[in-house]
Design an enzyme around this catalytic site. Structure first.
Site, mmCIF file in Angstrom:
data_model
loop_
_atom_site.group_PDB
_atom_site.id
_atom_site.type_symbol
_atom_site.label_atom_id
_atom_site.label_comp_id
_atom_site.label_asym_id
_atom_site.label_seq_id
_atom_site.Cartn_x
_atom_site.Cartn_y
_atom_site.Cartn_z
ATOM 1 N N ASN A 198 0.836 -1.201 0.000
ATOM 2 C CA ASN A 198 0.000 0.000 0.000
ATOM 3 C C ASN A 198 0.871 1.251 0.000
ATOM 4 O O ASN A 198 1.665 1.468 0.907
ATOM 5 C CB ASN A 198 -0.910 0.019 1.233
ATOM 6 C CG ASN A 198 -1.855 1.188 1.178
ATOM 7 O OD1 ASN A 198 -2.813 1.189 0.428
ATOM 8 N ND2 ASN A 198 -1.563 2.225 1.955
ATOM 9 N N GLU A 199 0.728 2.048 -1.026
ATOM 10 C CA GLU A 199 1.333 3.371 -1.127
ATOM 11 C C GLU A 199 2.783 3.435 -0.654
ATOM 12 O O GLU A 199 3.127 4.114 0.310
ATOM 13 C CB GLU A 199 0.481 4.396 -0.376
ATOM 14 C CG GLU A 199 -0.914 4.536 -0.948
ATOM 15 C CD GLU A 199 -1.770 5.533 -0.192
ATOM 16 O OE1 GLU A 199 -1.236 6.359 0.567
ATOM 17 O OE2 GLU A 199 -2.997 5.478 -0.377
#
Length: 182
Positions: A118-119
Site C-alpha cells: 500500500n502506497e
C-alpha cells in the site's frame, strides 16, 4: 505515547461490518492481513491468526462481498522493525518467508485481487524523506532504499503467490490509482 485501543474492533466484529457493507450496497472490501499477527516472533507462526484470516475470507465471500487482500499497509512486526525493517534489503528474506507462509496456509480460491504494497511512495516519503511518520528519518538516500526495497517486496509477493495461485490479479496500491486489471 498514543494508544489507539480497540477502535471499532473490526478484527472481532467483522461479520457485523460485512452486514453493514451489504446494507450500504457495497460489493467489495479491501482489508489487510496483519503480518505481526501471523508472525508475532521471528519464525513463530500464530495458527489462530491464520485460522482467523481463513474464516474472514470465507465469511467475506459468503456475505456476497468480494475480498480484496492487502498484504502490507505500513505496519510491520516489532521484531522486524528492530532488525532494521525495510531499510535493509537483507530483511526481505523475512518478508519472503511471511509471503510463503500465507501462500500455503490461506485458501486463495475465494480471492481474485491482491494489493501487495500500500502506497510505497507515501510510506517512504513521510517516514524517510520528510520525517513526519515513524521512523522519522530525513534522508533522501534512505527514502530511495526503502522505496526500492518495497518494489522488491512487491515482486517477491507476486512471484510467490502467482506460482501457487495463478488466478490472482495483483497491484500495488498508490494514492489515486485505478483498480488492478485483468
Amino acid at each position: 505515547n498514543y494508544i489507539s485501543g480497540n477502535g471499532v474492533d473490526h478484527y472481532n466484529r467483522y461479520s457485523e461490518d460485512f452486514a453493514l457493507l451489504k446494507k450500504l450496497g457495497m460489493n467489495s472490501f479491501r482489508f489487510g492481513i496483519e503480518w505481526s499477527r501471523i508472525e508475532p516472533k521471528p519464525g513463530k507462526w500464530d495458527k489462530s491468526a491464520i485460522d482467523h484470516y481463513k474464516k474472514y475470507i470465507t465469511d467475506c465471500k459468503l456475505a456476497g462481498i468480494e475480498p480484496i487482500v492487502s498484504l502490507w499497509h505500513w505496519t510491520m512486526p516489532v521484531w522486524f522493525t528492530n532488525k532494521g525493517g525495510l531499510e535493509k534489503r537483507s530483511n526481505l528474506a523475512y518478508w519472503r518467508r511471511y509471503i510463503q507462509k500465507i501462500a500455503t496456509e490461506l485458501d486463495w480460491s475465494d480471492v481474485t485481487y491482491v494489493l501487495t504494497i500500500n502506497e510505497a511512495n507515501t510510506y517512504s516519503g513521510f517516514g524517510y524523506k520528510t520525517g513526519e511518520w515513524p521512523p522519522q528519518h530525513k534522508s533522501g538516500w534512505q527514502t530511495l532504499k526503502v522505496y526500492y526495497n518495497l518494489a522488491l517486496a512487491h515482486r517477491i509477493a507476486v512471484r510467490t503467490l502467482k506460482e501457487q495461485h495463478g488466478h490472482l490479479l495483483f497491484g500495488a496500491a498508490r494514492e489515486g490509482a485505478p483498480p488492478p486489471r485483468r
